[in-house]
Design a protein around this motif. Structure first.
Motif: not given
Length: 179
Positions: A30, A138, A153
């Motif tokens: 990511r 995230w 994410e």
């Protein structure tokens, strides 16, 4: 001439490889999202130099220029949405109709060189924002107008499929126009 709007829910790309472009959104860390956005923007600069940049390969497909304008606007929109996700609790994104945007902004009449510059600028802004995401950020969430829920994410992974997929669309379109 407007094309038939795409009404598919593309969130399935979060669960399996796209059969059209063969991209697997789970195939990268990511933290590389920003780099991938920048790399994609560079590809558009090349694609927008093609002599058939304004030619639609078929009645149901945008031209390379129209796809590029869409990608530019996606980068700008996702930057706004990412800011919302990072600064607000569980924000709801307003609806965005990509087909209405294409007609309203007159994608087919835009200057390809200017669009290439705008893509790079929008991509850098969004990429830098993703580069700044750390740790628990995230996991922050946001909700699309249709109720689809994303974490930062999954939002990053969903996002990156779009411009990669459209590079594939344009390359296929150029191949069709050449034959």
């Amino acid at each position: 001439m407007p094309i038939t709007p795409d009404t598919k829910d593309w969130t399935w790309v979060l669960e399996k490889t796209c059969p059209e472009c063969r991209f697997d959104v789970t195939s990268f860390p990511r933290e590389r999202t920003g780099d991938m956005i920048r790399s994609n923007a560079i590809e558009w600069r090349e694609l927008l130099r093609h002599p058939n940049v304004r030619t639609r390969p078929s009645d149901d497909r945008w031209s390379a220029l129209e796809y590029a304008c869409h990608v530019r606007d996606v980068f700008l929109l996702y930057d706004e949405r990412l800011v919302m996700m990072l600064e607000e609790e569980d924000p709801r994104y307003p609806n965005w109709d990509q087909d209405v945007a294409a007609v309203k902004r007159g994608y087919e009449g835009e200057d390809p060189g200017r669009v290439a510059d705008e893509i790079v600028k929008a991509a850098e802004m969004l990429a830098a924002r993703f580069d700044s995401v750390r740790g628990a950020q995230w996991d922050r969430t946001g909700i699309r107008s249709d109720g689809a829920r994303f974490t930062v994410e999954s939002f990053a992974r969903y996002l990156i499929h779009d411009p990669i997929h459209h590079v594939n669309d344009v390359r296929k379109g150029y191949a069709r126009v050449a034959t």
